[in-house]
Design a protein around this motif. Structure first.
Motif, PDB file in Angstrom:
ATOM      1  N   ALA A 167     -10.075   2.608  -0.257  1.00 43.00           N
ATOM      2  CA  ALA A 167     -11.076   1.536  -0.287  1.00 43.00           C
ATOM      3  C   ALA A 167     -10.410   0.172  -0.391  1.00 43.00           C
ATOM      4  O   ALA A 167     -10.753  -0.770   0.349  1.00 43.00           O
ATOM      5  N   GLY A 168      -9.440   0.044  -1.297  1.00 42.98           N
ATOM      6  CA  GLY A 168      -8.760  -1.233  -1.489  1.00 42.98           C
ATOM      7  C   GLY A 168      -7.984  -1.668  -0.257  1.00 42.98           C
ATOM      8  O   GLY A 168      -8.052  -2.834   0.154  1.00 42.98           O
ATOM      9  N   LEU A 169      -7.246  -0.728   0.348  1.00 40.78           N
ATOM     10  CA  LEU A 169      -6.448  -1.076   1.530  1.00 40.78           C
ATOM     11  C   LEU A 169      -7.333  -1.412   2.724  1.00 40.78           C
ATOM     12  O   LEU A 169      -7.026  -2.345   3.486  1.00 40.78           O
ATOM     13  N   THR A 170      -8.424  -0.685   2.893  1.00 40.48           N
ATOM     14  CA  THR A 170      -9.309  -0.930   4.031  1.00 40.48           C
ATOM     15  C   THR A 170      -9.962  -2.305   3.935  1.00 40.48           C
ATOM     16  O   THR A 170      -9.955  -3.088   4.899  1.00 40.48           O
ATOM     17  N   THR A 190      -9.015  -4.911   2.130  1.00 44.47           N
ATOM     18  CA  THR A 190      -8.027  -5.993   2.198  1.00 44.47           C
ATOM     19  C   THR A 190      -7.486  -6.155   3.617  1.00 44.47           C
ATOM     20  O   THR A 190      -7.256  -7.280   4.075  1.00 44.47           O
ATOM     21  N   SER A 191      -7.290  -5.046   4.324  1.00 40.49           N
ATOM     22  CA  SER A 191      -6.816  -5.129   5.714  1.00 40.49           C
ATOM     23  C   SER A 191      -7.815  -5.874   6.584  1.00 40.49           C
ATOM     24  O   SER A 191      -7.436  -6.752   7.377  1.00 40.49           O
ATOM     25  N   LEU A 192      -9.086  -5.527   6.451  1.00 40.32           N
ATOM     26  CA  LEU A 192     -10.120  -6.185   7.253  1.00 40.32           C
ATOM     27  C   LEU A 192     -10.218  -7.674   6.901  1.00 40.32           C
ATOM     28  O   LEU A 192     -10.415  -8.523   7.775  1.00 40.32           O
ATOM     29  N   TYR A 193     -10.054  -7.964   5.617  1.00 40.98           N
ATOM     30  CA  TYR A 193     -10.075  -9.375   5.192  1.00 40.98           C
ATOM     31  C   TYR A 193      -8.888 -10.130   5.794  1.00 40.98           C
ATOM     32  O   TYR A 193      -9.031 -11.269   6.270  1.00 40.98           O
ATOM     33  N   GLY A 214       0.815  -1.212   0.000  1.00 43.84           N
ATOM     34  CA  GLY A 214       0.000   0.000   0.000  1.00 43.84           C
ATOM     35  C   GLY A 214       0.845   1.257   0.000  1.00 43.84           C
ATOM     36  O   GLY A 214       0.516   2.252  -0.656  1.00 43.84           O
ATOM     37  N   PHE A 215       1.961   1.215   0.714  1.00 38.74           N
ATOM     38  CA  PHE A 215       2.889   2.340   0.736  1.00 38.74           C
ATOM     39  C   PHE A 215       3.421   2.602  -0.670  1.00 38.74           C
ATOM     40  O   PHE A 215       3.532   3.758  -1.099  1.00 38.74           O
ATOM     41  N   GLY A 216       3.744   1.523  -1.385  1.00 31.95           N
ATOM     42  CA  GLY A 216       4.230   1.671  -2.749  1.00 31.95           C
ATOM     43  C   GLY A 216       3.168   2.211  -3.678  1.00 31.95           C
ATOM     44  O   GLY A 216       3.447   3.056  -4.547  1.00 31.95           O
ATOM     45  N   ALA A 217       1.926   1.743  -3.518  1.00 33.59           N
ATOM     46  CA  ALA A 217       0.833   2.235  -4.346  1.00 33.59           C
ATOM     47  C   ALA A 217       0.618   3.730  -4.110  1.00 33.59           C
ATOM     48  O   ALA A 217       0.362   4.498  -5.048  1.00 33.59           O
ATOM     49  N   ASP A 218       0.734   4.147  -2.864  1.00 37.49           N
ATOM     50  CA  ASP A 218       0.630   5.574  -2.547  1.00 37.49           C
ATOM     51  C   ASP A 218       1.722   6.372  -3.254  1.00 37.49           C
ATOM     52  O   ASP A 218       1.492   7.493  -3.719  1.00 37.49           O
ATOM     53  N   SER A 219       2.914   5.799  -3.360  1.00 37.78           N
ATOM     54  CA  SER A 219       4.013   6.492  -4.033  1.00 37.78           C
ATOM     55  C   SER A 219       3.679   6.777  -5.498  1.00 37.78           C
ATOM     56  O   SER A 219       4.026   7.834  -6.030  1.00 37.78           O
ATOM     57  N   ILE A 237      -2.937  -3.448  10.677  1.00 36.24           N
ATOM     58  CA  ILE A 237      -3.198  -2.213  11.414  1.00 36.24           C
ATOM     59  C   ILE A 237      -2.368  -1.072  10.843  1.00 36.24           C
ATOM     60  O   ILE A 237      -2.848   0.057  10.685  1.00 36.24           O
ATOM     61  N   GLY A 238      -1.117  -1.349  10.498  1.00 35.34           N
ATOM     62  CA  GLY A 238      -0.276  -0.341   9.850  1.00 35.34           C
ATOM     63  C   GLY A 238      -0.863   0.100   8.523  1.00 35.34           C
ATOM     64  O   GLY A 238      -0.819   1.284   8.170  1.00 35.34           O
ATOM     65  N   THR A 239      -1.420  -0.851   7.787  1.00 37.96           N
ATOM     66  CA  THR A 239      -2.055  -0.529   6.504  1.00 37.96           C
ATOM     67  C   THR A 239      -3.227   0.415   6.701  1.00 37.96           C
ATOM     68  O   THR A 239      -3.426   1.353   5.908  1.00 37.96           O
ATOM     69  N   LEU A 240      -4.018   0.184   7.737  1.00 36.20           N
ATOM     70  CA  LEU A 240      -5.146   1.075   8.027  1.00 36.20           C
ATOM     71  C   LEU A 240      -4.660   2.479   8.376  1.00 36.20           C
ATOM     72  O   LEU A 240      -5.316   3.476   8.051  1.00 36.20           O
ATOM     73  N   GLY A 241      -3.513   2.576   9.032  1.00 41.62           N
ATOM     74  CA  GLY A 241      -2.926   3.883   9.317  1.00 41.62           C
ATOM     75  C   GLY A 241      -2.529   4.606   8.038  1.00 41.62           C
ATOM     76  O   GLY A 241      -2.757   5.811   7.890  1.00 41.62           O
TER      77      GLY A 241
END
Length: 220
Positions: free
Chosen positions: A101-104, A106-109, A51-56, A188-192
């Motif tokens: 939306a994608g990170l949230t 997938t994180s919950l899953y 997710g960090f990379g996608a944000d980049s 949890i880090g992904t949700l952050g």
């Protein structure tokens, strides 16, 4: 604080050139960071790093708009945002919301299924590098913005700080997991990361619909 009125034309042109090259460097760095982070995140099954990379990659789109902004204010620092910048902001905002939306989901899953990454070692390494690079960018952009007395460049420096916040989240989540193996830390880090991506997306749409440089909550 130095102002435009007390710096000569040559210095002003030089400072705008520095600001433009900082924008280009940001684009190039985020491109490389995005490629490396998404690849290693996928290989190591670390959603926070992916997710960090996608944000980049989204920051690359934003960086193109910033480079265009620097050229615009160099010609006329009182000119309003043009169509190109507003379009870039809306595309960036939409991309951030899609990422959230994608990170949230997938994180919950991952939390539901108990999924854990194979390793978060590279998350630690990449986040440390990112913190150092982004900190240097913020410092340099603030210096240039102060010397030009440019609220636009200072606002960009302020928003660059969000990359530091995301990097810190990645570092903490990756470091804790690597040291302890505690479940769900990566998710949890992904949700952050998703939280700050949401704030960035909101900021983009606010800017696109007005001539404000930043809202009161800009990247904070």
């Amino acid at each position: 604080m130095d102002t435009i009125s007390i710096i000569n034309t040559d210095n002003k042109a030089r400072l705008y050139k520095i600001a433009f090259w900082l924008a280009l460097f940001t684009i190039a760095y985020n491109t490389i960071e995005g490629l490396v982070s998404t690849y290693l995140g996928y290989e190591d099954e670390s959603l926070s790093l992916f997710g960090f990379g996608a944000d980049s990659f989204i920051e690359v789109i934003s960086g193109i708009g910033i480079a265009h902004m620097v050229l615009r204010i160099q010609r006329n620092d009182n000119s309003p945002r043009d169509k190109f910048e507003r379009t870039a902001l809306r595309i960036t905002g939409f991309a951030f919301y899609t990422l959230v939306a994608g990170l949230t989901v997938t994180s919950l899953y991952n939390i539901w299924t108990g999924h854990k990454p194979e390793t978060t070692f590279w998350g630690v390494v990449i986040s440390i590098i990112s913190i150092a690079v982004m900190w240097a960018l913020v410092y340099t952009k603030e210096r240039v913005g102060n010397k030009l007395n440019s609220d636009a460049i200072l606002a960009d420096a302020g928003c660059t700080r969000v990359c530091i916040y995301m990097s810190v989240i990645l570092l903490v989540a990756s470091g804790i997991y690597e040291l302890t193996g505690i479940p769900y830390i990566d998710s949890i880090g992904t949700l952050g990361i998703a939280y700050f991506a949401f704030k960035e997306g909101k900021e983009c749409f606010e800017k696109a619909n007005s001539d404000k440089l930043c809202s009161s909550n800009c990247c904070s």
